[in-house]
Design an enzyme around this catalytic site. Structure first.
Site, PDB file in Angstrom:
ATOM      1  N   HIS A  91     -61.640 -71.472 -19.786  1.00  0.00           N
ATOM      2  CA  HIS A  91     -61.614 -71.962 -18.398  1.00  0.00           C
ATOM      3  C   HIS A  91     -60.302 -72.687 -18.065  1.00  0.00           C
ATOM      4  CE1 HIS A  91     -65.630 -70.562 -18.128  1.00  0.00           C
ATOM      5  NE2 HIS A  91     -66.253 -71.613 -18.608  1.00  0.00           N
ATOM      6  N   HIS A 129     -68.994 -72.031 -11.323  1.00  0.00           N
ATOM      7  CA  HIS A 129     -69.739 -72.245 -12.562  1.00  0.00           C
ATOM      8  C   HIS A 129     -71.055 -72.993 -12.329  1.00  0.00           C
ATOM      9  CE1 HIS A 129     -70.264 -72.926 -16.867  1.00  0.00           C
ATOM     10  NE2 HIS A 129     -69.182 -72.207 -17.102  1.00  0.00           N
ATOM     11  N   GLU A 154     -71.413 -66.040 -13.529  1.00  0.00           N
ATOM     12  CA  GLU A 154     -70.020 -66.284 -13.155  1.00  0.00           C
ATOM     13  C   GLU A 154     -69.337 -64.941 -12.905  1.00  0.00           C
ATOM     14  OE1 GLU A 154     -68.527 -68.846 -16.495  1.00  0.00           O
ATOM     15  OE2 GLU A 154     -70.655 -68.871 -16.914  1.00  0.00           O
TER      16      GLU A 154
END
Ligand code: BGC
Length: 345
Positions: free
Chosen positions: A105, A179, A309
Site C-alpha cells: 500500500h 480499503h 479492493e
C-alpha cells in the site's frame, strides 16, 4: 440529498480535518478529507433499524495511526510490489519496504495519511465531496508529479460511487483503491464468515508465502477461490488459512463498470453489489485483525470485516503479463467503483 460538514479533529501539524456526512434520507455515509477515509456507512435493515456497516475508529487520532488501513484511499499503488522496487524505462525505483521486504500500500505514509483539499457538491440525485491533491515526484519513491481528483458520492438509489482521475507528467505506476472493511450485520457484530459472497471472476492470481503473486493467472474452478456462485465466506476459508487475501481477475466486457461482487448478510437481509472499471479485486477477509480498538469501544478481531479492493493486479509494475498499471503523461488514469446497497423492508 443533504451534506453536513464539521471539524473532525486537528492534526499534529495544526491543520484541521473535516468530516462530511452525506444523506439521501434512507442511508448516509461519512468521509473525512484526512486520507479520504470513509468513517461510517449507515444502512437500514428490515424494520427500519439502522446499523453502521463499516469498521473504523471513533476519532481522527485513530486514523492517524490506522495500521490496518480502515476506510482509506490507498495509493499511489494499492497492494504489494515485490522487493519494494521496480524498473521503468531502464531506471530502478526504490519504495518503502514495510511488509517483509516488500512494499504494501505504498508504505506507512501513503495517500491515506495525507490531508486532501475537499469541496462538497450536490447535483440532481447525487451529492458528495470532491477531493484534490498533488503528489510530488519522488513521493514514496515513485516518479512523476501527480494531479489527482477523487469524488465520493451518494445517489438517491443508494449507491456510493467513487470516481478517480489522475494525470502525471512522467510515466509512473498508479493503482488507487478504497480499503473499507464491511460487516453488513453491523461493524460490531463479530465475524463475517456467514456472509454470502459472489465474485464475477473466473480466474485469480495465486501468491507465494509473502502474498506476492507468482505471476500465474489460474482458473478458480475446483479451488477454494471459486466464488462464481454465492457461497459463505467461511465455507472454504480453512483451506486458505489464515483466510482470503487474494486478487481475482474481474470478468470484463468493455470499459464501463463491470459487475465485481455481490454480498448478502442473511440475519439482517442487507446486501451490497459492486461494479468497477478495474481489472482486479483484492478480496481480503480481515485475517490480520487482532483486537483492533474501534468505534463504541469495539475490539475488532480476525474476520470482523471484509474488503473488496478494486485495483490493478498486485506487483503489476514487475509483471509484464499483468494488465499495465503504468500511467503515461498523454493519458488519464480513470476508475469508477460503485457500491450499491439493498435491504429488505
Ligand atoms: C492486504 C492485506 C493487508 C491489509 C491491511 C490488504 O489489502 O492484502 O494483506 O493485511 O490490506 O494492510
Amino acid at each position: 440529498m443533504k451534506i453536513k460538514k464539521k471539524t473532525f479533529g486537528c492534526l499534529s501539524t495544526g491543520e484541521r480535518a473535516s468530516l462530511f456526512t452525506i444523506s439521501n434520507g434512507t442511508m448516509s455515509f461519512s468521509v473525512t478529507n484526512f486520507g479520504c477515509i470513509i468513517t461510517s456507512i449507515l444502512v437500514p435493515a428490515a424494520g427500519g433499524l439502522q446499523d453502521d456497516i463499516v469498521l473504523g475508529y471513533p476519532t481522527l487520532e485513530g486514523y492517524t495511526a490506522n495500521p490496518v488501513y480502515f476506510g482509506c484511499l490507498v495509493g499511489r499503488f494499492a497492494n504489494r510490489i515485490a522487493g519494494a522496487s521496480f524498473s521503468l524505462a531502464g531506471k530502478r525505483y526504490t519504495l518503502p519496504a514495510n511488509d517483509n521486504g516488500n512494499c504494501l500500500h505504498s508504505g506507512k505514509h501513503g495517500f491515506h495519511k495525507q490531508l486532501w483539499k475537499a469541496q462538497p457538491f450536490t447535483s440532481r440525485g447525487e451529492a458528495g465531496v470532491v477531493f484534490k491533491r498533488k503528489s510530488p515526484s519522488g513521493e514514496q519513491g515513485f516518479p512523476g508529479n501527480l494531479d489527482m481528483k477523487v469524488t465520493y458520492s451518494l445517489t438517491s438509489d443508494n449507491d456510493i460511487i467513487i470516481r478517480y482521475a489522475v494525470k502525471t507528467d512522467a510515466p509512473t505506476p498508479v493503482s488507487l483503491t478504497n480499503h473499507t472493511y464491511f460487516n453488513l450485520a453491523g461493524h460490531d457484530s463479530g465475524s463475517v464468515l456467514d456472509h454470502q459472497v459472489q465474485l464475477f471472476a473466473d480466474r485469480y492470481t495465486p501468491v507465494d508465502a509473502q502474498a506476492i503473486p507468482t505471476g500465474e493467472i489460474l482458473d478458480v474452478a475446483g479451488t477454494p477461490f471459486d466464488f462464481r456462485s454465492p457461497k459463505k465466506i467461511g465455507q472454504d476459508i480453512e483451506k486458505v488459512a489464515p483466510g482470503f487475501d487474494h486478487n481475482w481477475e474481474i470478468n470484463r466486457s468493455g470499459d464501463a463498470p463491470n459487475p465485481v461482487a455481490g454480498v448478502y448478510e442473511p440475519t439482517t437481509g442487507r446486501s451490497m453489489t459492486l461494479w468497477s472499471t478495474q481489472p482486479g479485486v483484492q478480496f481480503y477477509t480481515g485475517n490480520f485483525l487482532s483486537e483492533e480498538p474501534g468505534k463504541n469501544g469495539e475490539l475488532y478481531g480476525k474476520h470482523a470485516g471484509f474488503c473488496l479492493e478494486t485495483q490493478h493486479f498486485p506487483d503489476s509494475p514487475n509483471r509484464d503479463n499483468f494488465p499495465s498499471s503504468i500511467l503515461l503523461p498523454q493519458d488519464t488514469y480513470r476508475q469508477e467503483t460503485i457500491w450499491h446497497f439493498d435491504f429488505e423492508s
